[in-house]
Design an enzyme around this catalytic site. Structure first.
Site, PDB file in Angstrom:
ATOM      1  N   GLU A  62       0.829  -1.211   0.000  1.00 14.64           N
ATOM      2  CA  GLU A  62       0.000   0.000   0.000  1.00 14.64           C
ATOM      3  C   GLU A  62       0.863   1.260   0.000  1.00 14.64           C
ATOM      4  O   GLU A  62       0.522   2.249  -0.645  1.00 14.64           O
ATOM      5  CB  GLU A  62      -0.971   0.022   1.172  1.00 14.64           C
ATOM      6  CG  GLU A  62      -1.891   1.210   1.099  1.00 14.64           C
ATOM      7  CD  GLU A  62      -3.246   1.011   1.754  1.00 14.64           C
ATOM      8  OE1 GLU A  62      -3.971   2.015   1.846  1.00 14.64           O
ATOM      9  OE2 GLU A  62      -3.566  -0.112   2.160  1.00 14.64           O
ATOM     10  N   THR A  63       1.979   1.220   0.683  1.00 14.61           N
ATOM     11  CA  THR A  63       2.890   2.367   0.683  1.00 14.61           C
ATOM     12  C   THR A  63       3.371   2.676  -0.735  1.00 14.61           C
ATOM     13  O   THR A  63       3.338   3.829  -1.180  1.00 14.61           O
ATOM     14  CB  THR A  63       4.098   2.083   1.601  1.00 14.61           C
ATOM     15  OG1 THR A  63       3.637   1.914   2.942  1.00 14.61           O
ATOM     16  CG2 THR A  63       5.113   3.206   1.543  1.00 14.61           C
TER      17      THR A  63
END
Length: 142
Positions: A62-63
């Protein structure tokens, strides 16, 4: 129009230190409109059986995917994660996992990225897909 990675907004000082990316040891290795690459140590991100925690893989994915969405949507729109799906292919027990996020779709209101995580030997650990919503306004942080 997409922004140059060097023009990414700075994180406000009150939110910069001690956040999840720092706690997990995530570092961004390279940024471009075509891909975002980052890595994370396996040590410190294990589940009780000594394997890389699937949630840690999700955080790295997700980062990287959110960063890629930011490159395509900022400054006019602000990306927020909408859906994350991860398939875990093999375990990692040492070293680092490196992730590469590439765009699948970039639109005005959403973007979707594929994020592939590999171990130090280049073996695929996880494949993730992240869809971000591009908001007109930045969410309020209190």
């Amino acid at each position: 129009m997409p922004i140059d990675p060097a023009q990414l907004p700075q994180i406000p000082p009150e939110h910069a230190g001690g956040q999840l990316n720092d706690r997990m040891g995530i570092e961004i290795v390279s940024l471009s409109l075509d891909e975002v690459v980052g890595r994370m140590p396996v040590a410190g991100n294990l589940q009780p059986f000594g394997l890389l925690h699937g949630g840690a893989s999700g955080v790295l994915a997700e980062t990287l995917g959110s960063t890629l969405s930011a490159l395509h949507s900022l400054p006019e729109r602000f990306p927020v994660g909408l859906e994350l799906a991860c398939t875990h292919h093999r375990s990692a027990t040492k070293g680092h996992v490196t992730g590469t996020a590439r765009p699948i779709h970039v639109g005005r209101s959403t973007s979707t990225s594929e994020i592939v995580l590999v171990d130090d030997d280049g073996r695929r650990v996880c494949t993730a897909k992240l869809t971000c919503l591009h908001r007109d306004t930045r969410p309020l942080v209190s």
